[in-house]
Design a protein around this motif. Structure first.
Motif, PDB file in Angstrom:
ATOM      1  N   ASN A   1     -14.911  -6.788   2.653  1.00 14.70           N
ATOM      2  CA  ASN A   1     -14.830  -6.853   1.196  1.00 14.70           C
ATOM      3  C   ASN A   1     -13.398  -6.900   0.687  1.00 14.70           C
ATOM      4  O   ASN A   1     -13.195  -7.099  -0.500  1.00 14.70           O
ATOM      5  CB  ASN A   1     -15.513  -5.637   0.583  1.00 14.70           C
ATOM      6  CG  ASN A   1     -16.942  -5.486   1.050  1.00 14.70           C
ATOM      7  OD1 ASN A   1     -17.410  -6.289   1.831  1.00 14.70           O
ATOM      8  ND2 ASN A   1     -17.628  -4.481   0.577  1.00 14.70           N
ATOM      9  N   GLN A   2     -12.434  -6.682   1.519  1.00  7.33           N
ATOM     10  CA  GLN A   2     -11.065  -6.540   1.051  1.00  7.33           C
ATOM     11  C   GLN A   2     -10.298  -7.857   1.193  1.00  7.33           C
ATOM     12  O   GLN A   2      -9.450  -8.020   2.042  1.00  7.33           O
ATOM     13  CB  GLN A   2     -10.374  -5.426   1.822  1.00  7.33           C
ATOM     14  CG  GLN A   2     -11.036  -4.091   1.598  1.00  7.33           C
ATOM     15  CD  GLN A   2     -10.353  -3.001   2.384  1.00  7.33           C
ATOM     16  OE1 GLN A   2      -9.449  -3.262   3.155  1.00  7.33           O
ATOM     17  NE2 GLN A   2     -10.791  -1.784   2.182  1.00  7.33           N
ATOM     18  N   THR A   3     -10.583  -8.774   0.314  1.00 12.28           N
ATOM     19  CA  THR A   3      -9.887 -10.059   0.330  1.00 12.28           C
ATOM     20  C   THR A   3      -8.513  -9.959  -0.315  1.00 12.28           C
ATOM     21  O   THR A   3      -7.698 -10.853  -0.153  1.00 12.28           O
ATOM     22  CB  THR A   3     -10.712 -11.127  -0.397  1.00 12.28           C
ATOM     23  OG1 THR A   3     -10.977 -10.675  -1.720  1.00 12.28           O
ATOM     24  CG2 THR A   3     -12.007 -11.386   0.325  1.00 12.28           C
ATOM     25  N   SER A   4      -8.237  -8.877  -1.047  1.00 13.06           N
ATOM     26  CA  SER A   4      -6.935  -8.756  -1.699  1.00 13.06           C
ATOM     27  C   SER A   4      -5.804  -8.661  -0.670  1.00 13.06           C
ATOM     28  O   SER A   4      -4.712  -9.183  -0.908  1.00 13.06           O
ATOM     29  CB  SER A   4      -6.914  -7.536  -2.621  1.00 13.06           C
ATOM     30  OG  SER A   4      -7.120  -6.357  -1.866  1.00 13.06           O
ATOM     31  N   ASP A   5      -6.049  -8.011   0.472  1.00 10.84           N
ATOM     32  CA  ASP A   5      -5.025  -7.946   1.513  1.00 10.84           C
ATOM     33  C   ASP A   5      -4.716  -9.336   2.072  1.00 10.84           C
ATOM     34  O   ASP A   5      -3.559  -9.693   2.271  1.00 10.84           O
ATOM     35  CB  ASP A   5      -5.476  -7.034   2.654  1.00 10.84           C
ATOM     36  CG  ASP A   5      -5.538  -5.573   2.245  1.00 10.84           C
ATOM     37  OD1 ASP A   5      -4.923  -5.228   1.221  1.00 10.84           O
ATOM     38  OD2 ASP A   5      -6.207  -4.804   2.956  1.00 10.84           O
TER      39      ASP A   5
ATOM     40  N   GLY B   1       0.112 -14.909  -0.087  1.00 15.38           N
ATOM     41  CA  GLY B   1       1.144 -15.020  -1.125  1.00 15.38           C
ATOM     42  C   GLY B   1       2.537 -14.810  -0.563  1.00 15.38           C
ATOM     43  O   GLY B   1       3.471 -15.546  -0.914  1.00 15.38           O
TER      44      GLY B   1
ATOM     45  N   TYR C   1     -13.529  -4.559   7.050  1.00 16.31           N
ATOM     46  CA  TYR C   1     -12.685  -5.100   5.991  1.00 16.31           C
ATOM     47  C   TYR C   1     -13.250  -6.379   5.390  1.00 16.31           C
ATOM     48  O   TYR C   1     -12.513  -7.208   4.889  1.00 16.31           O
ATOM     49  CB  TYR C   1     -11.281  -5.369   6.558  1.00 16.31           C
ATOM     50  CG  TYR C   1     -10.663  -4.129   7.151  1.00 16.31           C
ATOM     51  CD1 TYR C   1     -10.212  -3.111   6.345  1.00 16.31           C
ATOM     52  CD2 TYR C   1     -10.559  -3.985   8.531  1.00 16.31           C
ATOM     53  CE1 TYR C   1      -9.652  -1.966   6.895  1.00 16.31           C
ATOM     54  CE2 TYR C   1      -9.999  -2.852   9.087  1.00 16.31           C
ATOM     55  CZ  TYR C   1      -9.553  -1.849   8.259  1.00 16.31           C
ATOM     56  OH  TYR C   1      -9.012  -0.725   8.799  1.00 16.31           O
TER      57      TYR C   1
ATOM     58  N   LEU D   1      -5.185 -12.172   0.520  1.00 16.82           N
ATOM     59  CA  LEU D   1      -4.497 -12.947  -0.519  1.00 16.82           C
ATOM     60  C   LEU D   1      -3.028 -12.529  -0.642  1.00 16.82           C
ATOM     61  O   LEU D   1      -2.163 -13.373  -0.877  1.00 16.82           O
ATOM     62  CB  LEU D   1      -5.216 -12.803  -1.858  1.00 16.82           C
ATOM     63  CG  LEU D   1      -6.588 -13.477  -1.934  1.00 16.82           C
ATOM     64  CD1 LEU D   1      -7.234 -13.187  -3.284  1.00 16.82           C
ATOM     65  CD2 LEU D   1      -6.466 -14.962  -1.703  1.00 16.82           C
ATOM     66  N   ALA D   2      -2.748 -11.238  -0.472  1.00 17.13           N
ATOM     67  CA  ALA D   2      -1.370 -10.764  -0.537  1.00 17.13           C
ATOM     68  C   ALA D   2      -0.553 -11.355   0.626  1.00 17.13           C
ATOM     69  O   ALA D   2       0.585 -11.810   0.434  1.00 17.13           O
ATOM     70  CB  ALA D   2      -1.323  -9.242  -0.489  1.00 17.13           C
TER      71      ALA D   2
END
Length: 155
Positions: free
Chosen positions: A64-68, A74, A62, A70-71
């Motif tokens: 590359n998956q910084t969106s998780d 948040g 994982y 960041l979510a």
């Protein structure tokens, strides 16, 4: 002389520096004891596969998956804002109140006078006080202490 005579039973009688020193010695002894157990804990964790699970879940797959991430951050920020807003709301609402809303008394004044064996003026004074301590003397008579600056009065 008995052996108990040499041991200080009351911890508060020791000087503060001596108490602090012995607290530090106790803390160091516990740290040393836990340090001695560290190799065994490491072995058990390695056998349980905790390091492998950490590597598999966090590092490689994982990356590359910084969106998780960041979510999750948040969501944590939203929760912190909601809790802070609730705390500020309660502070603004209840900041200058010294007591909660007065509901009906759980016991009537007459019942209180009879149960505590005090006169009506004393019972009313106890009810009107914000802080009131009721203790009993050797004859099991109530003694009311209203505040630290007033002397105890037998009821």
């Amino acid at each position: 002389m008995k052996a108990e005579g040499f041991v200080i039973q009351n911890e508060r009688r020791r000087p503060p520096t001596q108490r602090a020193l012995w607290s530090l010695v106790t803390l160091l002894a516990w740290m040393a004891w836990l340090y001695l157990w560290l190799p065994l804990v490491t072995l058990v964790a390695w056998l349980a596969g905790l390091r492998t699970a950490y590597v598999e879940l966090s590092a490689e797959r994982y990356a590359n998956q910084t969106s998780d991430l960041l979510a999750i951050l948040g969501y944590a920020l939203i929760c912190a804002v909601v809790f802070a807003a609730w705390a500020y709301y309660n502070q603004a609402r209840f900041a200058h109140r010294t007591r909660r809303r007065q509901g009906p008394a759980a016991v009537s004044l007459v019942e209180e006078v009879m149960a505590l064996d005090v006169d009506a003026q004393e019972a009313q004074a106890m009810r009107s006080q914000r802080h009131c301590t009721l203790v009993f003397d050797k004859d099991a008579r109530p003694v009311v202490r209203r505040s630290p600056d007033r002397e105890s009065e037998p009821a």
